[in-house]
Write a protein that holds these residues in place. Structure first.
Motif, short mmCIF file in Angstrom:
data_model
loop_
_atom_site.label_atom_id
_atom_site.label_comp_id
_atom_site.label_asym_id
_atom_site.label_seq_id
_atom_site.Cartn_x
_atom_site.Cartn_y
_atom_site.Cartn_z
N LYS A 156 43.42 36.28 35.38
CA LYS A 156 44.55 37.09 35.84
C LYS A 156 44.99 38.01 34.72
O LYS A 156 44.79 37.70 33.54
N ILE A 157 45.65 39.09 35.05
CA ILE A 157 46.05 40.01 33.99
C ILE A 157 47.20 39.44 33.16
O ILE A 157 47.40 39.83 32.02
N ASN A 158 47.94 38.48 33.72
CA ASN A 158 49.01 37.83 32.95
C ASN A 158 48.44 37.13 31.73
O ASN A 158 49.01 37.19 30.64
N ARG A 163 38.90 39.33 38.65
CA ARG A 163 37.59 39.38 39.33
C ARG A 163 37.59 40.45 40.41
O ARG A 163 36.63 41.19 40.58
N LYS A 164 38.71 40.56 41.12
CA LYS A 164 38.78 41.61 42.16
C LYS A 164 38.82 42.99 41.51
O LYS A 164 38.27 43.95 42.04
N ASN A 205 46.35 48.01 42.41
CA ASN A 205 47.38 46.99 42.21
C ASN A 205 46.79 45.61 42.11
O ASN A 205 47.44 44.63 42.45
N GLN A 206 45.60 45.50 41.65
CA GLN A 206 44.98 44.19 41.55
C GLN A 206 45.52 43.46 40.33
O GLN A 206 45.61 44.02 39.25
N THR A 207 45.85 42.23 40.54
CA THR A 207 46.28 41.40 39.41
C THR A 207 45.24 40.34 39.10
O THR A 207 45.33 39.67 38.07
N GLN A 208 44.29 40.19 40.00
CA GLN A 208 43.20 39.23 39.75
C GLN A 208 42.05 39.99 39.11
O GLN A 208 41.58 41.00 39.65
N GLY A 233 41.44 49.19 43.43
CA GLY A 233 41.73 48.47 42.20
C GLY A 233 43.12 48.73 41.66
O GLY A 233 43.51 48.13 40.65
N ALA A 250 47.62 39.44 29.01
CA ALA A 250 48.79 39.92 28.28
C ALA A 250 49.21 38.93 27.19
O ALA A 250 49.75 39.33 26.16
N LEU A 251 48.95 37.66 27.42
CA LEU A 251 49.35 36.64 26.45
C LEU A 251 48.27 36.36 25.41
O LEU A 251 48.45 35.52 24.53
N ARG A 254 46.34 50.19 32.37
CA ARG A 254 47.49 49.31 32.52
C ARG A 254 47.18 47.91 32.00
O ARG A 254 48.07 47.18 31.63
N GLN A 256 35.99 36.99 44.02
CA GLN A 256 37.20 36.21 43.76
C GLN A 256 36.94 34.73 43.94
O GLN A 256 37.58 33.89 43.28
#
Lengths: 270, 301
Positions: free
Chosen positions: A201-203, A151-152, A146-149, A144, A206-207, A270, A95
């Motif tokens: 980030k996963i956000n 790299r993690k 609930n990771q949103t980052q 893993g 998504a974009l 996901r 991270q």
């Protein structure tokens, strides 16, 4: 063993400046944590090899036969690569790094310890290897979740994949090598794709669909391949490993590994 | 006579040996933790040399209560994992563009905050925190006094600060806030025209970073109208123990510990600040990563 230890130390020292290149406290923290864990593991390797040489009179890597020495060196190599329960440093270190250095850490830095693991595979404790493998697969899947980052997420993916590699080592080292090769290919794809998209980030993933549809599709396929979904390449090593475990009369182990793969697949999908 | 002199000499030599060795051995034998970690001690106050085991106040009932509380929290954390990140569905995390982190709607909201002033170092400022009208905002009010304490050491005084408590998970482990999906701090407040400083503390690793804070100015408008303040996180600069650092870097938002508001404008007199809520939002138009140049000092020529 002395030359192997020297090689591992040089390997660690070489990557330290690359990790600390980014002048940010988090990068320095990641570098420090990496250095401490790798130095500890290298010291344990030296200690185990010296103990084996003292008791058995042999410095050869594949002649390590003293049980305590074998266990110590296995645990040290597990710490080197980030197998559970010695995995706690890997997500935090990844991270704190940029994607390029993270790629090197996840792929290239695994080669040297694995070379040693493969050489000592005949003398290692089977129960220890099975424990390390199952724990890593479970921890990688659970961690893993609930990771949103990203790299993690890839760090926990690495832990899970290493678990798969280790568990089959005692029965068929060739499968370990195959799994390692495919893992390196898939992980490199992921890291390089994320680097092109500059997303951590996963956000941001998504974009990405309207901006780079081809690359987003590629990332999706790579993630599914990492999850082991047929008919993608990542399914092959998992299938072969499960088959081999079944042949070795370890159905419970195979079931646990398959369930943990489902956990990993859940957060990839996901 | 000669024997007495010899004994005296031996004793003197022996005492000198003890003295010399105790001076050299002292740092090894009893490490002064306060000096080592730079803890503050009020001038004139004796150092607290009570050993840790004498500070324990054992209570069986409290112990049982604590065990129940912490295992309950652990169970909640395990259950939350099945829901999503921070106990909310992933779709919520992916789609959110604003998040209200702290809002003052009841007495329990004040317990998440700590108020402190220069009274701790011997000053005479006062600060209090209470809920505003209709339990809809908090009011931080008090009096600032910049007269330094007369202890012979302190030169400056006159500050007050409101800081959020560190979030804790089960077994008192630190819990950090993940603001990486956002890029702007949004606060609704009503001040009295005084300039405040917003301090954000992130998770640190090294002991020399324990006083690191990311600061930015907050200029309040006095007046009956509420003020909406939007500060991008790229504007926050790094300071340590109140001093702006030469080596600047942006604030990483994935491990934020606390936020605080400090008043230290050297103006004696009353102050008040009302805060409705503290939120974070994602301003798509703001693309700046860091507002300050990071040029090389002392470049090679």
């Amino acid at each position: 063993w002395i030359l192997a230890w020297m090689g591992l130390e040089i390997n660690t020292m070489a990557i330290i400046p690359l990790m600390a290149q980014q002048h940010h406290p988090r990068a320095t923290e990641a570098t420090t944590k990496y250095f401490l864990t790798q130095a500890t593991a290298a010291a344990m390797i030296l200690f185990a090899s010296t103990m084996n040489a003292w008791t058995m009179g042999d410095w050869n890597i594949n002649q390590i036969s003293h049980p305590l020495a074998t266990t110590t060196v296995t645990l040290a190599l597990a710490l080197k690569i980030g197998l559970a329960p010695m995995h706690f440093w890997l997500p935090e270190v990844l991270q704190g790094l940029n994607l390029t250095t993270g790629l090197v850490l996840s792929t290239w830095q695994k080669l040297a310890p694995f070379a040693l693991i493969l050489q000592i595979s005949q003398n290692t404790n089977p129960a220890l290897l099975t424990t390390l493998g199952v724990m890593s697969a479970l921890v990688g899947g659970w961690g893993g979740l609930n990771q949103t980052q990203l790299r993690k997420l890839l760090a926990y993916s690495s832990i899970a994949h290493l678990g798969w590699m280790i568990i089959i080592l005692q029965f068929m080292p060739a499968l370990t090598l195959l799994n390692l090769t495919i893992y390196i290919t898939m992980t490199s794809t992921m890291f390089l794709s994320l680097k092109i998209m500059a997303s951590t980030k996963i956000n941001s993933l998504a974009l990405a669909w309207p901006k780079t549809p081809t690359l987003t599709t590629l990332i999706m396929l790579s993630l599914l391949s990492l999850g082991g979904l047929p008919p993608l390449t990542g399914f092959m090593p998992k299938w072969l490993i499960l088959q081999e475990l079944a042949k070795q009369d370890l159905p419970i182990t195979a079931t646990i590994m398959a369930m943990s793969a489902l956990l990993s697949l859940f957060f990839y999908l996901r | 006579m000669a024997l007495t002199s010899a004994r005296l000499l031996t004793r003197t030599v022996h005492e000198k040996w003890i003295c010399a060795h105790s001076l050299t051995l002292r740092p090894l034998v009893c490490i002064n933790k306060a000096a080592f970690y730079g803890e503050y001690r009020r001038p004139g106050q004796a150092q607290d040399r009570t050993p840790p085991w004498k500070k324990i106040r054992f209570s069986f009932a409290k112990g049982v209560q604590g065990i129940r509380k912490h295992f309950g929290l652990l169970k909640d954390e395990a259950m939350e994992r099945w829901v999503g990140p921070q106990g909310r569905p992933l779709i919520e995390h992916m789609l959110e563009q604003t998040r209200v982190q702290w809002e003052f709607r009841g007495p329990e909201s004040l317990e998440q905050w700590l108020v402190s002033t220069d009274r701790e170092i011997g000053g005479r400022s006062e600060a209090y925190l209470k809920l505003g009208r209709n339990d809809s905002a908090c009011m931080l009010y008090g009096t600032l006094c910049s007269t330094p304490p007369r202890d012979g050491e302190t030169c400056y005084s006159g500050y007050c600060t409101l800081r959020s408590r560190q979030l804790l998970s089960s077994f008192d482990r630190k819990k950090n806030i993940d603001w990486s999906s956002f890029n702007t701090l949004y606060i609704r407040l009503r001040g009295d025209g005084r300039p405040w400083m917003i301090n954000i503390a992130a998770e640190t690793y090294f002991s020399h970073q324990k006083d690191d804070l990311y600061n930015y100015f907050l200029y309040t408008r006095g007046g009956p109208y509420w003020q909406d303040v939007k500060i991008p996180f790229s504007k926050f600069f790094l300071s340590s123990r109140g001093r702006i650092q030469d080596n600047q870097h942006p604030l990483w938002l994935d491990k934020v510990s606390t936020i605080g508001f400090t008043l230290g404008d050297k103006a004696d007199g009353p102050f008040q600040l009302e805060i409705d809520f503290i939120a974070v939002c994602n301003d798509r138009a703001h693309t700046e990563e860091f507002a300050y140049e990071m040029y090389k000092r002392n470049p090679e020529v």
